[in-house]
Design an enzyme around this catalytic site. Structure first.
Site, PDB file in Angstrom:
ATOM      1  CE1 TYR A 125      40.746  46.132  42.324  1.00 12.52           C
ATOM      2  CE2 TYR A 125      39.250  44.326  42.827  1.00 12.52           C
ATOM      3  CZ  TYR A 125      39.587  45.426  42.056  1.00 12.52           C
ATOM      4  OH  TYR A 125      38.768  45.806  41.027  1.00 12.52           O
ATOM      5  NE  ARG A 128      38.286  45.633  46.911  1.00 10.23           N
ATOM      6  CZ  ARG A 128      39.185  46.472  46.414  1.00 10.23           C
ATOM      7  NH1 ARG A 128      40.374  46.603  46.976  1.00 10.23           N
ATOM      8  NH2 ARG A 128      38.915  47.169  45.326  1.00 10.23           N
ATOM      9  CB  CYS A 137      22.451  30.621  40.923  1.00 11.99           C
ATOM     10  SG  CYS A 137      24.173  31.124  40.749  1.00 11.99           S
ATOM     11  CB  CYS A 141      21.924  35.939  35.226  1.00 13.90           C
ATOM     12  SG  CYS A 141      21.397  36.055  36.952  1.00 13.90           S
ATOM     13  CB  CYS A 144      26.170  34.321  34.730  1.00 16.38           C
ATOM     14  SG  CYS A 144      27.293  33.957  36.100  1.00 16.38           S
ATOM     15  NE  ARG A 146      33.267  34.934  39.606  1.00 14.94           N
ATOM     16  CZ  ARG A 146      32.850  35.735  40.595  1.00 14.94           C
ATOM     17  NH1 ARG A 146      31.741  35.455  41.245  1.00 14.94           N
ATOM     18  NH2 ARG A 146      33.560  36.777  40.940  1.00 14.94           N
ATOM     19  CG  ASP A 303      31.950  41.191  32.926  1.00 15.29           C
ATOM     20  OD1 ASP A 303      32.453  42.318  32.781  1.00 15.29           O
ATOM     21  OD2 ASP A 303      31.741  40.670  34.044  1.00 15.29           O
ATOM     22  CG  ASP A 340      35.366  43.511  36.619  1.00 16.15           C
ATOM     23  OD1 ASP A 340      36.594  43.709  36.766  1.00 16.15           O
ATOM     24  OD2 ASP A 340      34.660  42.943  37.470  1.00 16.15           O
ATOM     25  CE  LYS A 347      33.671  44.759  40.767  1.00 19.87           C
ATOM     26  NZ  LYS A 347      34.740  43.856  41.291  1.00 19.87           N
TER      27      LYS A 347
END
Ligand SMILES: *Cc1c(COP(=O)(O)O)cnc(C)c1O
Ligand code: SF4
Length: 385
Positions: A125, A128, A137, A141, A144, A146, A303, A340, A347
């Site tokens: 965007y 941002r 982390c 997860c 995830c 990523r 995702d 997304d 999004k």
């Protein structure tokens, strides 16, 4: 006997500590670095505290290359040791299904590589950016987005100079989302350095931190951390929250510290099959977040990363679940359901269709109870008469 279902949650964690770490006192247990050092990451360690299923054994047996496995003792103590379908367990323990590939899945479904404008800077965007401040982390997860980057396989450290230089050179950027990995894995001093350098850029208005830490390792939210964060206002924290069982008294203390420091708290939830895909669970989660002064922000469609099929909920079902929230609970408790877009479209909000028609007098709207109402909004031609 360390389940959480007996309602004595403090006792549950306490019991877990006494049983599996008898040498550790409450103060040590509450030291976030101790928790990080004692994470459970393989079948042997996890098998000591949980009765592993065949599927979990199969998932854990496949090592090397994939997203690492890590469970903090704190979070392990929240899991049901005897039920492999326990929602918290399913988010962190791999199962054999992770090896199954489905059509449309991709390592980088959002095409973040294409939008990487400097090392560790994703810009989709104009106003941002996301900065990947670290690759690690506290817990990993399984869904995830990523997963191709996190777990230390990509060294994120050392790119800060270029990332900060990029933000400084682009006056249109007003909002910097510090993400990763989990930025709260950085030492307080290191994170302070990063935030201080970003704050020194005059056009940067809002700083945001994306983290799962207050729920998987609430002891990370120390008074010292919060005092540091408070010096970088306006600052927001985007909390990754999955299930109401995560909202323990310990998490409550962490969130209260952040809220008391004037930090805007928002939550992002990934919709996950068999974990939170029921109206009751979502309502309990969203209400629980609000009670902790966290405003539900996004409900994400999962995702399509490789091996995510067993986590993904049909979009139509997601819309149905949203219809169970909108109008039925406080508006403050209703997140936006977004997809997304694969390929990097950003999004895109989806939700119950409410504008169901138009006639000569106006538009037809469907209420949360399914009734049709008309708003007087004559078509263009009639309006100008
Ligand atoms: C999600 C995201 C943002 C932030 O989006 P908001 O809708 O402002 O919360 C910014 N950049 C990227 C690449 C993102 O994925
Ligand atoms: S905490 Fe965030 S970055 Fe880390 S594994 Fe989970 S979703 Fe991925």
């Amino acid at each position: 006997m360390h389940g959480v279902s007996d309602g004595a949650e403090e006792k549950g964690r306490e019991g877990f500590r006494r049983r599996f770490h008898p040498e550790v006192d409450a103060a040590r247990w509450s030291d976030w670095r101790w928790q990080v050092r004692h994470r459970l990451g393989d079948a042997q360690a996890l098998g000591r505290v949980l009765t592993l299923s065949e599927a979990e054994r199969a998932g854990l047996a496949r090592r090397g290359g994939g997203l690492p496995v890590a469970v903090t003792p704190y979070y392990a103590a929240l899991m049901d040791p005897d039920d492999c379908q326990d929602p918290l367990r399913r988010t962190l323990l791999p199962v054999g299904d992770e090896l199954r590939r489905a059509a449309g899945e991709s390592e980088d479904p959002l095409d973040e590589a294409r939008d990487t404008v400097a090392p560790g800077v994703i810009r989709r965007y104009p106003d941002r950016v996301v900065i990947l401040a670290t690759g690690v982390c506290a817990t990993y997860c399984r869904y995830c987005t990523r997963s191709r980057l996190v777990g230390g396989r990509v060294h994120a450290a050392g790119h800060w100079d270029q990332a900060i230089a990029y933000v400084a050179a682009h006056a249109e950027i007003r909002d910097v989302l510090v993400s990763g990995g989990d930025p709260l894995m950085l030492s307080t001093r290191k994170l302070d350095t990063l935030l201080t350098r970003l704050r020194a850029i005059p056009h940067v208005e809002l700083l945001r931190i994306g983290t799962r830490m207050p729920l998987v390792l609430p002891m990370r939210v120390t008074r010292k951390l919060v005092a540091m964060l408070k010096r970088h206002h306006p600052l927001a924290v985007s909390l990754h929250a999955i299930h109401p069982a995560e909202l323990t008294p310990e998490a409550g203390v962490a969130l209260a510290r952040l809220a008391d420091a004037g930090i805007m708290l928002a939550a992002q939830t990934v919709l996950l099959a068999g974990i939170n895909d029921s109206v009751e669970t979502l309502r309990a989660l969203m209400r629980g977040l609000l009670r902790n002064r966290v405003r539900p922000y996004y409900l994400y469609q999962c995702d399509p990363i490789p091996g995510s099929g067993h986590f993904r909920v049909a979009v139509d079902r997601g819309i149905e679940l949203m219809a169970g929230l909108v109008g039925h609970v406080s508006g403050y408790a209703v997140p936006r359901y977004v997809i997304d877009a694969p390929g990097g479209g950003g999004k895109i909000p989806v939700g119950p269709v409410t504008l169901v028609g138009r006639d000569a007098e106006g538009v037809l709207l469907k209420s949360h109870l399914g009734e049709i109402y008309r708003y007087p909004d004559p078509p263009e031609a009639k309006r100008s008469l």
